[in-house]
Design an enzyme around this catalytic site. Structure first.
Site, PDB file in Angstrom:
ATOM      1  N   ASP A 190      -4.558   3.642  -2.006  1.00 43.37           N
ATOM      2  CA  ASP A 190      -5.650   3.963  -1.091  1.00 43.37           C
ATOM      3  C   ASP A 190      -6.136   5.389  -1.302  1.00 43.37           C
ATOM      4  O   ASP A 190      -5.461   6.341  -0.911  1.00 43.37           O
ATOM      5  CB  ASP A 190      -5.163   3.819   0.355  1.00 43.37           C
ATOM      6  CG  ASP A 190      -5.038   2.372   0.778  1.00 43.37           C
ATOM      7  OD1 ASP A 190      -6.015   1.626   0.616  1.00 43.37           O
ATOM      8  OD2 ASP A 190      -3.957   1.989   1.259  1.00 43.37           O
ATOM      9  N   GLY A 204      -9.128   4.024   6.807  1.00 41.39           N
ATOM     10  CA  GLY A 204      -8.822   5.440   7.064  1.00 41.39           C
ATOM     11  C   GLY A 204      -7.361   5.704   7.359  1.00 41.39           C
ATOM     12  O   GLY A 204      -6.864   6.781   7.047  1.00 41.39           O
ATOM     13  N   PHE A 205      -6.694   4.732   7.955  1.00 42.50           N
ATOM     14  CA  PHE A 205      -5.311   4.975   8.362  1.00 42.50           C
ATOM     15  C   PHE A 205      -4.452   3.733   8.187  1.00 42.50           C
ATOM     16  O   PHE A 205      -4.942   2.616   8.368  1.00 42.50           O
ATOM     17  CB  PHE A 205      -5.262   5.415   9.831  1.00 42.50           C
ATOM     18  CG  PHE A 205      -6.052   6.661  10.092  1.00 42.50           C
ATOM     19  CD1 PHE A 205      -5.476   7.919   9.919  1.00 42.50           C
ATOM     20  CD2 PHE A 205      -7.392   6.588  10.452  1.00 42.50           C
ATOM     21  CE1 PHE A 205      -6.219   9.077  10.121  1.00 42.50           C
ATOM     22  CE2 PHE A 205      -8.150   7.736  10.655  1.00 42.50           C
ATOM     23  CZ  PHE A 205      -7.560   8.984  10.490  1.00 42.50           C
ATOM     24  N   GLY A 206      -3.198   3.948   7.836  1.00 44.31           N
ATOM     25  CA  GLY A 206      -2.235   2.863   7.810  1.00 44.31           C
ATOM     26  C   GLY A 206      -1.688   2.628   9.211  1.00 44.31           C
ATOM     27  O   GLY A 206      -1.965   3.405  10.137  1.00 44.31           O
ATOM     28  N   GLY A 212       1.159  -2.318   3.934  1.00 49.76           N
ATOM     29  CA  GLY A 212       1.689  -0.958   3.841  1.00 49.76           C
ATOM     30  C   GLY A 212       2.950  -0.846   4.654  1.00 49.76           C
ATOM     31  O   GLY A 212       4.070  -0.974   4.138  1.00 49.76           O
ATOM     32  N   HIS A 253      -8.074   1.260  -4.335  1.00 44.14           N
ATOM     33  CA  HIS A 253      -9.039   1.032  -3.252  1.00 44.14           C
ATOM     34  C   HIS A 253      -9.721   2.362  -2.934  1.00 44.14           C
ATOM     35  O   HIS A 253      -9.113   3.234  -2.316  1.00 44.14           O
ATOM     36  CB  HIS A 253      -8.266   0.469  -2.034  1.00 44.14           C
ATOM     37  CG  HIS A 253      -9.107   0.239  -0.826  1.00 44.14           C
ATOM     38  ND1 HIS A 253      -8.562   0.009   0.419  1.00 44.14           N
ATOM     39  CD2 HIS A 253     -10.453   0.189  -0.660  1.00 44.14           C
ATOM     40  CE1 HIS A 253      -9.533  -0.169   1.294  1.00 44.14           C
ATOM     41  NE2 HIS A 253     -10.690  -0.052   0.672  1.00 44.14           N
ATOM     42  N   MET A 303     -11.918   4.606  -0.957  1.00 44.54           N
ATOM     43  CA  MET A 303     -12.625   4.855   0.303  1.00 44.54           C
ATOM     44  C   MET A 303     -13.256   6.232   0.174  1.00 44.54           C
ATOM     45  O   MET A 303     -12.840   7.200   0.831  1.00 44.54           O
ATOM     46  CB  MET A 303     -11.636   4.766   1.468  1.00 44.54           C
ATOM     47  CG  MET A 303     -11.225   3.330   1.763  1.00 44.54           C
ATOM     48  SD  MET A 303      -9.723   3.227   2.751  1.00 44.54           S
ATOM     49  CE  MET A 303      -8.505   3.322   1.448  1.00 44.54           C
ATOM     50  N   MET A 341     -11.687  -5.752   4.873  1.00 46.13           N
ATOM     51  CA  MET A 341     -10.880  -4.841   5.693  1.00 46.13           C
ATOM     52  C   MET A 341     -10.594  -5.514   7.030  1.00 46.13           C
ATOM     53  O   MET A 341     -11.520  -5.937   7.729  1.00 46.13           O
ATOM     54  CB  MET A 341     -11.630  -3.519   5.943  1.00 46.13           C
ATOM     55  CG  MET A 341     -11.697  -2.572   4.759  1.00 46.13           C
ATOM     56  SD  MET A 341     -10.113  -2.129   4.010  1.00 46.13           S
ATOM     57  CE  MET A 341      -9.214  -1.407   5.393  1.00 46.13           C
ATOM     58  N   SER A 377       0.835  -1.205   0.000  1.00 41.21           N
ATOM     59  CA  SER A 377       0.000   0.000   0.000  1.00 41.21           C
ATOM     60  C   SER A 377       0.867   1.251   0.000  1.00 41.21           C
ATOM     61  O   SER A 377       1.644   1.498   0.921  1.00 41.21           O
ATOM     62  CB  SER A 377      -0.903   0.006   1.236  1.00 41.21           C
ATOM     63  OG  SER A 377      -1.428   1.305   1.406  1.00 41.21           O
ATOM     64  N   MET A 406      -8.696   8.252  -0.309  1.00 45.57           N
ATOM     65  CA  MET A 406      -9.573   8.625   0.815  1.00 45.57           C
ATOM     66  C   MET A 406     -10.053  10.056   0.632  1.00 45.57           C
ATOM     67  O   MET A 406      -9.266  10.931   0.272  1.00 45.57           O
ATOM     68  CB  MET A 406      -8.776   8.551   2.124  1.00 45.57           C
ATOM     69  CG  MET A 406      -8.174   7.191   2.385  1.00 45.57           C
ATOM     70  SD  MET A 406      -7.202   7.239   3.896  1.00 45.57           S
ATOM     71  CE  MET A 406      -6.654   5.535   3.955  1.00 45.57           C
ATOM     72  N   HIS A 446      -1.101  -1.262  -4.307  1.00 44.92           N
ATOM     73  CA  HIS A 446      -2.375  -0.902  -3.691  1.00 44.92           C
ATOM     74  C   HIS A 446      -2.422   0.608  -3.471  1.00 44.92           C
ATOM     75  O   HIS A 446      -1.559   1.169  -2.794  1.00 44.92           O
ATOM     76  CB  HIS A 446      -2.499  -1.659  -2.363  1.00 44.92           C
ATOM     77  CG  HIS A 446      -3.817  -1.549  -1.695  1.00 44.92           C
ATOM     78  ND1 HIS A 446      -4.904  -2.330  -2.039  1.00 44.92           N
ATOM     79  CD2 HIS A 446      -4.244  -0.745  -0.689  1.00 44.92           C
ATOM     80  CE1 HIS A 446      -5.928  -2.021  -1.264  1.00 44.92           C
ATOM     81  NE2 HIS A 446      -5.555  -1.055  -0.440  1.00 44.92           N
ATOM     82  N   ASP A 484      -6.763  -6.469   3.995  1.00 48.01           N
ATOM     83  CA  ASP A 484      -6.112  -5.161   4.019  1.00 48.01           C
ATOM     84  C   ASP A 484      -6.150  -4.547   5.412  1.00 48.01           C
ATOM     85  O   ASP A 484      -7.222  -4.280   5.945  1.00 48.01           O
ATOM     86  CB  ASP A 484      -6.839  -4.242   3.020  1.00 48.01           C
ATOM     87  CG  ASP A 484      -6.208  -2.857   2.891  1.00 48.01           C
ATOM     88  OD1 ASP A 484      -5.110  -2.651   3.408  1.00 48.01           O
ATOM     89  OD2 ASP A 484      -6.846  -2.002   2.244  1.00 48.01           O
ATOM     90  N   GLY A 485      -4.942  -4.332   5.967  1.00 50.07           N
ATOM     91  CA  GLY A 485      -4.838  -3.600   7.216  1.00 50.07           C
ATOM     92  C   GLY A 485      -4.165  -4.388   8.324  1.00 50.07           C
ATOM     93  O   GLY A 485      -4.629  -5.452   8.715  1.00 50.07           O
ATOM     94  N   GLY A 486      -3.028  -3.880   8.764  1.00 48.35           N
ATOM     95  CA  GLY A 486      -2.357  -4.470   9.916  1.00 48.35           C
ATOM     96  C   GLY A 486      -1.698  -5.812   9.667  1.00 48.35           C
ATOM     97  O   GLY A 486      -1.438  -6.564  10.609  1.00 48.35           O
TER      98      GLY A 486
HETATM   99  C1  DX5 Z   1      -6.482   1.543   5.391  1.00 54.67           C
HETATM  100  C2  DX5 Z   1      -5.945   1.174   4.034  1.00 54.67           C
HETATM  101  C3  DX5 Z   1      -4.846   0.154   4.054  1.00 54.67           C
HETATM  102  C4  DX5 Z   1      -3.644   0.522   4.842  1.00 54.67           C
HETATM  103  C5  DX5 Z   1      -2.711  -0.646   5.006  1.00 54.67           C
HETATM  104  O1  DX5 Z   1      -7.576   2.359   5.237  1.00 54.67           O
HETATM  105  O2  DX5 Z   1      -6.968   0.679   3.211  1.00 54.67           O
HETATM  106  O3  DX5 Z   1      -4.505  -0.206   2.728  1.00 54.67           O
HETATM  107  O4  DX5 Z   1      -2.952   1.581   4.268  1.00 54.67           O
HETATM  108  O5  DX5 Z   1      -1.607  -0.232   5.735  1.00 54.67           O
HETATM  109  P1  DX5 Z   1      -0.941  -1.154   6.861  1.00 54.67           P
HETATM  110  O6  DX5 Z   1      -0.451  -2.379   6.163  1.00 54.67           O
HETATM  111  O7  DX5 Z   1       0.155  -0.291   7.367  1.00 54.67           O
HETATM  112  O8  DX5 Z   1      -2.000  -1.451   7.884  1.00 54.67           O
HETATM  113 ZN    ZN Z   2      -6.480  -0.239   1.251  1.00 50.90          ZN
END
Ligand code: DX5
Ligand code: ZN
Length: 217
Positions: A33, A140-142, A195, A64, A66, A135, A6, A35, A31, A173-175
């Protein structure tokens, strides 16, 4: 497993170099993102940035969205060079119509659900998509921590896709990082978004190699 780093975790002051860095490191997709500050409480980047990066990479651009009512902006993302567009089930009144439009525009449609939306709402839409994005954090946040309960949704979805015999892949996606990748893959995921785990690593090649070693372990 396909790995889709990401861009949200990249150094925004040198995006083109960052993209080549992960492309050389062995990423399968990129990827992106997007937003809008409405659907999610954060603003990232839009079609102009994606269009500027397009000539610098051969990677599949996995966009992606959002954003609220994504139907308003599809043409702009296709023109910018998106290869696939993921919309959120929660972001539009008629997700099926938006997915059909994405397909008609000649690129790959995908649908996503946020952690509080039951995965079953997506079952009627499976024939319309190439991919489902689950998700594993609130969008919203990495850099957030994966919510373990979301993996149960992935297992249920995997079973439904197999039951229907559809060619639909599952993205998480995420964490996601080295510490939980095994569990994520065991739940039935084919495409892993990472990410912080890739762009945040001192050496993205090593990070990706380690992820592949976990896949094969
Ligand atoms: C969150 C995004 C993710 C995020 C992933 O809203 O959709 O793609 O950036 O980042 P990491 O891998 O750091 O959680
Ligand atoms: Zn994403």
């Amino acid at each position: 497993m396909k790995i889709s780093p990401s861009l949200l975790a990249a150094d925004f002051s040198r995006l083109a170099q960052e993209v080549s860095r992960v492309e050389k490191a062995g990423a399968d997709m990129l990827h992106l993102d997007v937003m809008d500050g409405n659907f999610v409480p954060n603003i990232s980047f839009g079609a102009p940035v994606i269009g500027a990066l397009r000539p610098h990479s051969k990677l599949f651009f996995d966009v992606h969205l959002m954003i609220d009512r994504p139907e308003r902006y599809l043409a702009g993302f296709v023109k910018a060079g998106a290869d696939g567009i993921t919309i959120h089930f929660e972001s539009t009144k008629d997700p099926a119509a938006v997915l059909r439009t994405i397909r008609e525009m000649g690129i790959s449609p995908a649908i996503s659900v946020s952690p509080d939306t039951p995965v079953e709402v997506l079952y009627p839409l499976l024939p319309l998509v190439d991919m489902v994005l689950i998700m594993t954090v609130y969008p919203g946040f990495g850099g957030q921590k994966l919510i373990p309960d979301t993996l149960k949704k992935i297992s249920a979805l995997r079973a439904e896709i197999d039951r229907l015999g559809l060619p639909v892949s599952i993205q998480a996606d995420g964490g996601i990082g080295l510490g939980n990748l095994r569990d994520v893959l065991d739940s039935g995921v084919d495409v892993v978004v990472a990410g912080s785990a890739v762009f945040g690593a001192p050496d993205p090649t090593e990070a990706i190699n380690r992820m592949r070693a976990i896949e094969h372990s």
